[in-house]
Design a protein around this motif. Structure first.
Motif, PDB file in Angstrom:
ATOM      1  N   ALA A  19       0.802  -1.231   0.000  1.00 64.86           N
ATOM      2  CA  ALA A  19       0.000   0.000   0.000  1.00 64.86           C
ATOM      3  C   ALA A  19       0.831   1.274   0.000  1.00 64.86           C
ATOM      4  O   ALA A  19       0.377   2.306  -0.500  1.00 64.86           O
ATOM      5  CB  ALA A  19      -0.960   0.005   1.190  1.00 64.86           C
ATOM      6  N   SER A  20       2.024   1.229   0.517  1.00 62.88           N
ATOM      7  CA  SER A  20       2.828   2.448   0.608  1.00 62.88           C
ATOM      8  C   SER A  20       3.483   2.827  -0.719  1.00 62.88           C
ATOM      9  O   SER A  20       3.979   3.950  -0.863  1.00 62.88           O
ATOM     10  CB  SER A  20       3.906   2.290   1.678  1.00 62.88           C
ATOM     11  OG  SER A  20       4.808   1.266   1.310  1.00 62.88           O
ATOM     12  N   TYR A  21       3.489   1.932  -1.670  1.00 60.68           N
ATOM     13  CA  TYR A  21       4.103   2.230  -2.967  1.00 60.68           C
ATOM     14  C   TYR A  21       3.179   3.104  -3.807  1.00 60.68           C
ATOM     15  O   TYR A  21       1.975   2.875  -3.851  1.00 60.68           O
ATOM     16  CB  TYR A  21       4.407   0.931  -3.726  1.00 60.68           C
ATOM     17  CG  TYR A  21       5.510   0.125  -3.099  1.00 60.68           C
ATOM     18  CD1 TYR A  21       6.834   0.383  -3.413  1.00 60.68           C
ATOM     19  CD2 TYR A  21       5.234  -0.877  -2.193  1.00 60.68           C
ATOM     20  CE1 TYR A  21       7.854  -0.347  -2.838  1.00 60.68           C
ATOM     21  CE2 TYR A  21       6.249  -1.621  -1.604  1.00 60.68           C
ATOM     22  CZ  TYR A  21       7.554  -1.337  -1.934  1.00 60.68           C
ATOM     23  OH  TYR A  21       8.554  -2.061  -1.366  1.00 60.68           O
ATOM     24  N   LYS A  32      12.439   2.994 -13.670  1.00 65.71           N
ATOM     25  CA  LYS A  32      13.354   2.762 -12.552  1.00 65.71           C
ATOM     26  C   LYS A  32      12.573   2.396 -11.284  1.00 65.71           C
ATOM     27  O   LYS A  32      12.963   1.511 -10.529  1.00 65.71           O
ATOM     28  CB  LYS A  32      14.186   4.021 -12.312  1.00 65.71           C
ATOM     29  CG  LYS A  32      15.303   3.838 -11.338  1.00 65.71           C
ATOM     30  CD  LYS A  32      16.077   5.137 -11.167  1.00 65.71           C
ATOM     31  CE  LYS A  32      17.464   4.959 -11.698  1.00 65.71           C
ATOM     32  NZ  LYS A  32      18.321   6.117 -11.466  1.00 65.71           N
ATOM     33  N   TYR A  33      11.469   3.092 -11.069  1.00 65.53           N
ATOM     34  CA  TYR A  33      10.638   2.824  -9.891  1.00 65.53           C
ATOM     35  C   TYR A  33      10.097   1.398  -9.919  1.00 65.53           C
ATOM     36  O   TYR A  33      10.140   0.683  -8.914  1.00 65.53           O
ATOM     37  CB  TYR A  33       9.478   3.825  -9.832  1.00 65.53           C
ATOM     38  CG  TYR A  33       8.612   3.654  -8.618  1.00 65.53           C
ATOM     39  CD1 TYR A  33       8.946   4.268  -7.420  1.00 65.53           C
ATOM     40  CD2 TYR A  33       7.468   2.862  -8.657  1.00 65.53           C
ATOM     41  CE1 TYR A  33       8.167   4.109  -6.290  1.00 65.53           C
ATOM     42  CE2 TYR A  33       6.680   2.697  -7.538  1.00 65.53           C
ATOM     43  CZ  TYR A  33       7.033   3.323  -6.357  1.00 65.53           C
ATOM     44  OH  TYR A  33       6.253   3.154  -5.241  1.00 65.53           O
ATOM     45  N   PHE A  37      10.646  -1.629  -7.337  1.00 64.63           N
ATOM     46  CA  PHE A  37       9.473  -2.255  -6.727  1.00 64.63           C
ATOM     47  C   PHE A  37       9.559  -3.772  -6.851  1.00 64.63           C
ATOM     48  O   PHE A  37       9.329  -4.506  -5.888  1.00 64.63           O
ATOM     49  CB  PHE A  37       8.200  -1.730  -7.393  1.00 64.63           C
ATOM     50  CG  PHE A  37       6.948  -2.445  -6.961  1.00 64.63           C
ATOM     51  CD1 PHE A  37       6.371  -2.163  -5.740  1.00 64.63           C
ATOM     52  CD2 PHE A  37       6.349  -3.384  -7.780  1.00 64.63           C
ATOM     53  CE1 PHE A  37       5.213  -2.817  -5.328  1.00 64.63           C
ATOM     54  CE2 PHE A  37       5.197  -4.043  -7.387  1.00 64.63           C
ATOM     55  CZ  PHE A  37       4.628  -3.755  -6.158  1.00 64.63           C
ATOM     56  N   LYS A  38       9.931  -4.257  -8.026  1.00 67.08           N
ATOM     57  CA  LYS A  38      10.052  -5.701  -8.247  1.00 67.08           C
ATOM     58  C   LYS A  38      11.094  -6.315  -7.316  1.00 67.08           C
ATOM     59  O   LYS A  38      10.892  -7.409  -6.786  1.00 67.08           O
ATOM     60  CB  LYS A  38      10.414  -5.989  -9.703  1.00 67.08           C
ATOM     61  CG  LYS A  38       9.279  -5.747 -10.671  1.00 67.08           C
ATOM     62  CD  LYS A  38       9.751  -6.011 -12.087  1.00 67.08           C
ATOM     63  CE  LYS A  38       8.671  -5.745 -13.103  1.00 67.08           C
ATOM     64  NZ  LYS A  38       9.146  -6.017 -14.478  1.00 67.08           N
ATOM     65  N   LYS A  39      12.202  -5.620  -7.117  1.00 69.03           N
ATOM     66  CA  LYS A  39      13.240  -6.117  -6.201  1.00 69.03           C
ATOM     67  C   LYS A  39      12.720  -6.134  -4.766  1.00 69.03           C
ATOM     68  O   LYS A  39      12.957  -7.079  -4.023  1.00 69.03           O
ATOM     69  CB  LYS A  39      14.484  -5.238  -6.294  1.00 69.03           C
ATOM     70  CG  LYS A  39      15.234  -5.392  -7.593  1.00 69.03           C
ATOM     71  CD  LYS A  39      16.415  -4.437  -7.645  1.00 69.03           C
ATOM     72  CE  LYS A  39      17.092  -4.483  -8.995  1.00 69.03           C
ATOM     73  NZ  LYS A  39      18.189  -3.495  -9.091  1.00 69.03           N
ATOM     74  N   ARG A  42      10.163  -8.957  -3.882  1.00 69.99           N
ATOM     75  CA  ARG A  42      10.757 -10.299  -3.798  1.00 69.99           C
ATOM     76  C   ARG A  42      11.314 -10.573  -2.405  1.00 69.99           C
ATOM     77  O   ARG A  42      11.498 -11.725  -2.031  1.00 69.99           O
ATOM     78  CB  ARG A  42      11.859 -10.455  -4.838  1.00 69.99           C
ATOM     79  CG  ARG A  42      11.339 -10.604  -6.236  1.00 69.99           C
ATOM     80  CD  ARG A  42      12.467 -10.902  -7.214  1.00 69.99           C
ATOM     81  NE  ARG A  42      11.986 -10.703  -8.557  1.00 69.99           N
ATOM     82  CZ  ARG A  42      12.448  -9.798  -9.407  1.00 69.99           C
ATOM     83  NH1 ARG A  42      13.446  -9.012  -9.050  1.00 69.99           N
ATOM     84  NH2 ARG A  42      11.946  -9.680 -10.606  1.00 69.99           N
ATOM     85  N   LYS A  43      11.601  -9.505  -1.653  1.00 68.45           N
ATOM     86  CA  LYS A  43      12.176  -9.635  -0.318  1.00 68.45           C
ATOM     87  C   LYS A  43      11.164  -9.330   0.786  1.00 68.45           C
ATOM     88  O   LYS A  43      11.484  -9.449   1.964  1.00 68.45           O
ATOM     89  CB  LYS A  43      13.348  -8.670  -0.167  1.00 68.45           C
ATOM     90  CG  LYS A  43      14.470  -8.921  -1.134  1.00 68.45           C
ATOM     91  CD  LYS A  43      15.517  -7.841  -1.012  1.00 68.45           C
ATOM     92  CE  LYS A  43      16.556  -7.951  -2.099  1.00 68.45           C
ATOM     93  NZ  LYS A  43      17.479  -6.817  -2.078  1.00 68.45           N
ATOM     94  N   ASN A  44       9.963  -8.948   0.421  1.00 70.65           N
ATOM     95  CA  ASN A  44       8.951  -8.537   1.396  1.00 70.65           C
ATOM     96  C   ASN A  44       8.516  -9.741   2.240  1.00 70.65           C
ATOM     97  O   ASN A  44       7.963 -10.716   1.722  1.00 70.65           O
ATOM     98  CB  ASN A  44       7.757  -7.923   0.665  1.00 70.65           C
ATOM     99  CG  ASN A  44       6.704  -7.412   1.598  1.00 70.65           C
ATOM    100  OD1 ASN A  44       6.072  -8.179   2.306  1.00 70.65           O
ATOM    101  ND2 ASN A  44       6.505  -6.103   1.589  1.00 70.65           N
TER     102      ASN A  44
END
Length: 67
Positions: A19-21, A32-33, A37-39, A42-44
């Motif tokens: 939600a914060s994105y 770039k954003y 975001f994709k990176k 993957r770690k969330n």
């Protein structure tokens, strides 16, 4: 119905996790954003947790192999 409610909970949790994105309004900044975001997702930890819960749940419903 119980399984559908579980799916709804997973969707709500996933939406809260991202939600914060906010996609930049400038088109040139978006590429770039989105890559970042994709990176990040993957770690969330919350999304990874949801993914594992779904994997465990769906093992109860095996699909026949494609021929």
């Amino acid at each position: 119905e119980k399984d559908m409610a579980r799916g709804g909970v997973w969707i709500a949790r996933a939406l809260r996790a991202v939600a914060s994105y906010r996609l930049p309004t400038e088109t040139k900044e978006r590429g770039k954003y989105i890559e970042q975001f994709k990176k990040d997702i993957r770690k969330n930890k919350e999304l990874l947790s949801i993914r594992e819960e779904i994997r465990r749940f769906t093992k109860k419903f095996p699909l026949p192999h494609e021929k």
